[in-house]
Scaffold this active site. Structure first.
Site, PDB file in Angstrom:
ATOM      1  N   LYS A 189      66.965   3.430 -70.687  1.00  0.00           N
ATOM      2  CA  LYS A 189      65.527   3.690 -70.843  1.00  0.00           C
ATOM      3  C   LYS A 189      65.252   4.646 -72.014  1.00  0.00           C
ATOM      4  O   LYS A 189      64.341   4.406 -72.799  1.00  0.00           O
ATOM      5  CB  LYS A 189      64.932   4.287 -69.550  1.00  0.00           C
ATOM      6  CG  LYS A 189      65.071   3.372 -68.337  1.00  0.00           C
ATOM      7  CD  LYS A 189      64.310   3.910 -67.133  1.00  0.00           C
ATOM      8  CE  LYS A 189      64.840   5.225 -66.586  1.00  0.00           C
ATOM      9  NZ  LYS A 189      66.170   5.137 -65.925  1.00  0.00           N
ATOM     10  N   ARG A 238      58.850   6.118 -59.909  1.00  0.00           N
ATOM     11  CA  ARG A 238      60.124   5.856 -59.236  1.00  0.00           C
ATOM     12  C   ARG A 238      59.922   5.517 -57.772  1.00  0.00           C
ATOM     13  O   ARG A 238      60.912   5.285 -57.053  1.00  0.00           O
ATOM     14  CB  ARG A 238      61.021   7.086 -59.336  1.00  0.00           C
ATOM     15  CG  ARG A 238      61.930   7.095 -60.560  1.00  0.00           C
ATOM     16  CD  ARG A 238      62.651   8.427 -60.585  1.00  0.00           C
ATOM     17  NE  ARG A 238      63.986   8.342 -61.111  1.00  0.00           N
ATOM     18  CZ  ARG A 238      64.301   8.543 -62.391  1.00  0.00           C
ATOM     19  NH1 ARG A 238      63.372   8.792 -63.277  1.00  0.00           N
ATOM     20  NH2 ARG A 238      65.559   8.488 -62.772  1.00  0.00           N
ATOM     21  N   ARG A 289      78.275   9.263 -70.777  1.00  0.00           N
ATOM     22  CA  ARG A 289      77.201  10.156 -71.229  1.00  0.00           C
ATOM     23  C   ARG A 289      77.476  11.586 -70.764  1.00  0.00           C
ATOM     24  O   ARG A 289      77.255  12.539 -71.503  1.00  0.00           O
ATOM     25  CB  ARG A 289      75.849   9.658 -70.693  1.00  0.00           C
ATOM     26  CG  ARG A 289      74.667  10.493 -71.189  1.00  0.00           C
ATOM     27  CD  ARG A 289      73.335   9.870 -70.815  1.00  0.00           C
ATOM     28  NE  ARG A 289      73.124   9.843 -69.383  1.00  0.00           N
ATOM     29  CZ  ARG A 289      72.074   9.260 -68.789  1.00  0.00           C
ATOM     30  NH1 ARG A 289      71.175   8.629 -69.516  1.00  0.00           N
ATOM     31  NH2 ARG A 289      71.931   9.289 -67.490  1.00  0.00           N
ATOM     32  N   ARG A 301      75.592  16.474 -69.635  1.00  0.00           N
ATOM     33  CA  ARG A 301      74.448  16.433 -68.710  1.00  0.00           C
ATOM     34  C   ARG A 301      74.929  16.607 -67.274  1.00  0.00           C
ATOM     35  O   ARG A 301      75.794  15.858 -66.797  1.00  0.00           O
ATOM     36  CB  ARG A 301      73.693  15.098 -68.891  1.00  0.00           C
ATOM     37  CG  ARG A 301      72.359  15.118 -68.191  1.00  0.00           C
ATOM     38  CD  ARG A 301      71.538  13.910 -68.545  1.00  0.00           C
ATOM     39  NE  ARG A 301      70.996  13.325 -67.340  1.00  0.00           N
ATOM     40  CZ  ARG A 301      70.119  12.362 -67.318  1.00  0.00           C
ATOM     41  NH1 ARG A 301      69.673  11.842 -68.445  1.00  0.00           N
ATOM     42  NH2 ARG A 301      69.690  11.881 -66.176  1.00  0.00           N
ATOM     43  N   ARG A 356      72.316   9.025 -57.064  1.00  0.00           N
ATOM     44  CA  ARG A 356      71.179   8.531 -57.861  1.00  0.00           C
ATOM     45  C   ARG A 356      71.049   7.018 -57.731  1.00  0.00           C
ATOM     46  O   ARG A 356      69.939   6.491 -57.661  1.00  0.00           O
ATOM     47  CB  ARG A 356      71.353   8.928 -59.333  1.00  0.00           C
ATOM     48  CG  ARG A 356      71.049  10.411 -59.563  1.00  0.00           C
ATOM     49  CD  ARG A 356      71.740  10.934 -60.797  1.00  0.00           C
ATOM     50  NE  ARG A 356      71.239  10.395 -62.032  1.00  0.00           N
ATOM     51  CZ  ARG A 356      71.935  10.390 -63.176  1.00  0.00           C
ATOM     52  NH1 ARG A 356      73.164  10.882 -63.209  1.00  0.00           N
ATOM     53  NH2 ARG A 356      71.398   9.896 -64.265  1.00  0.00           N
TER      54      ARG A 356
HETATM   55  P1  ADP Z   1      68.114   8.739 -65.110  1.00  0.00           P
HETATM   56  O1  ADP Z   1      67.104   7.637 -65.098  1.00  0.00           O
HETATM   57  O2  ADP Z   1      69.287   8.443 -65.992  1.00  0.00           O
HETATM   58  O3  ADP Z   1      68.538   9.184 -63.734  1.00  0.00           O
HETATM   59  P2  ADP Z   1      66.040  10.739 -65.761  1.00  0.00           P
HETATM   60  O4  ADP Z   1      66.132  11.731 -66.868  1.00  0.00           O
HETATM   61  O5  ADP Z   1      64.946   9.749 -65.821  1.00  0.00           O
HETATM   62  O6  ADP Z   1      67.465  10.034 -65.772  1.00  0.00           O
HETATM   63  O7  ADP Z   1      65.938  11.508 -64.348  1.00  0.00           O
HETATM   64  C1  ADP Z   1      66.821  12.540 -63.975  1.00  0.00           C
HETATM   65  C2  ADP Z   1      66.429  13.113 -62.620  1.00  0.00           C
HETATM   66  O8  ADP Z   1      65.125  13.719 -62.697  1.00  0.00           O
HETATM   67  C3  ADP Z   1      66.304  12.108 -61.469  1.00  0.00           C
HETATM   68  O9  ADP Z   1      67.549  11.837 -60.870  1.00  0.00           O
HETATM   69  C4  ADP Z   1      65.333  12.839 -60.515  1.00  0.00           C
HETATM   70  O10 ADP Z   1      65.991  13.834 -59.778  1.00  0.00           O
HETATM   71  C5  ADP Z   1      64.386  13.542 -61.485  1.00  0.00           C
HETATM   72  N1  ADP Z   1      63.187  12.695 -61.785  1.00  0.00           N
HETATM   73  C6  ADP Z   1      62.879  12.137 -62.992  1.00  0.00           C
HETATM   74  N2  ADP Z   1      61.756  11.407 -62.906  1.00  0.00           N
HETATM   75  C7  ADP Z   1      61.336  11.484 -61.622  1.00  0.00           C
HETATM   76  C8  ADP Z   1      60.247  10.919 -60.880  1.00  0.00           C
HETATM   77  N3  ADP Z   1      59.358  10.097 -61.464  1.00  0.00           N
HETATM   78  N4  ADP Z   1      60.133  11.223 -59.568  1.00  0.00           N
HETATM   79  C9  ADP Z   1      61.012  12.036 -58.972  1.00  0.00           C
HETATM   80  N5  ADP Z   1      62.074  12.584 -59.582  1.00  0.00           N
HETATM   81  C10 ADP Z   1      62.250  12.320 -60.898  1.00  0.00           C
END
Ligand code: ADP
Length: 197
Positions: free
Chosen positions: A14, A90, A129, A135, A146
């Site tokens: 993404k 999400r 990554r 990270r 996740r």
């Molecule tokens: P990835 O899609 O690779 O897991 P992101 O940077 O999008 O990476 O998200 C990292 C973390 O941030 C998620 O695992 C969650 O804990 C939190 N997070 C991000 N976006 C949301 C959301 N829309 N709702 C709830 N938690 C979120």
């Protein structure tokens, strides 16, 4: 405006494809993960709350996440040509909130681009990554959580947006440029968007 959700499991690409989209179509990028990581880096109160969820691979509660997004839209996205939402929504309640947040600003969501990648490749990409960037949530235990959270809470959005006739499925495996060309082709066909405008 042109408002797009970039949808997909963790590790599906993404962030990479968001970069291309914002550059080619002149859009504003909102990554909720980045917004949260920025709070963690600055050690704000919100950052401390977010860290407890992120480090366990759980989602930040919907009401909190929705308030954060509302605020980012007011402070940063006002007056922009459109937004690429990366990592939001999400959950189904977040999808409903996004519709409201856009409608109250006189606009709408135009397309949802779904990056489809098999699970074993997702895990491999996140492990790599984690090694490359350090990270914190890219470690085997958190990755497992996740992906579980994704399957239970996030993947139902695919049907939700298919019903709304907004879902554009993309094969997210292979060459980054080829993937972007597929996105651009489907997006332009569905919304009439044009590059460089
Ligand atoms: P990835 O899609 O690779 O897991 P992101 O940077 O999008 O990476 O998200 C990292 C973390 O941030 C998620 O695992 C969650 O804990 C939190 N997070 C991000 N976006 C949301 C959301 N829309 N709702 C709830 N938690 C979120």
């Amino acid at each position: 405006m042109l408002n797009i959700v970039l949808f997909g499991a963790p590790g599906s690409g993404k962030g990479t494809q968001s970069e291309r989209l914002i550059n080619e179509y002149g859009l504003y990028h909102i990554s909720t993960g980045e917004v949260l990581r920025d709070h963690i880096r600055r050690n704000t109160e919100l950052g401390r709350i977010a860290d407890a969820y992120i480090s366990r691979g759980q989602l930040i509660p919907d009401d909190l996440m929705i308030r954060i997004l509302d605020d980012v839209l007011d402070k940063e996205a006002a007056g922009k040509k459109g937004v690429v939402f990366d990592g939001f929504p999400r959950t189904i309640p977040q999808a409903e909130a996004l519709k409201e947040l856009l409608n109250k600003r006189g606009t709408d969501l135009h397309a949802v681009i779904g990056l489809e990648v098999p699970e074993d490749e997702l895990v491999e990409r996140m492990i790599q990554r984690g090694k490359a960037t350090g990270r914190a949530d890219d470690n085997p235990e958190t990755i497992k959580n996740r992906l579980e959270v994704y399957h239970h809470q996030t993947s139902p959005l695919r049907d939700y947006y298919t019903n709304e006739k907004k879902y554009l499925g993309i094969n997210g495996q292979g060459d980054v440029e080829r993937i972007f060309d597929d996105i651009a082709e489907k997006l332009e066909k569905a919304t009439g968007a044009k590059r460089g405008c």
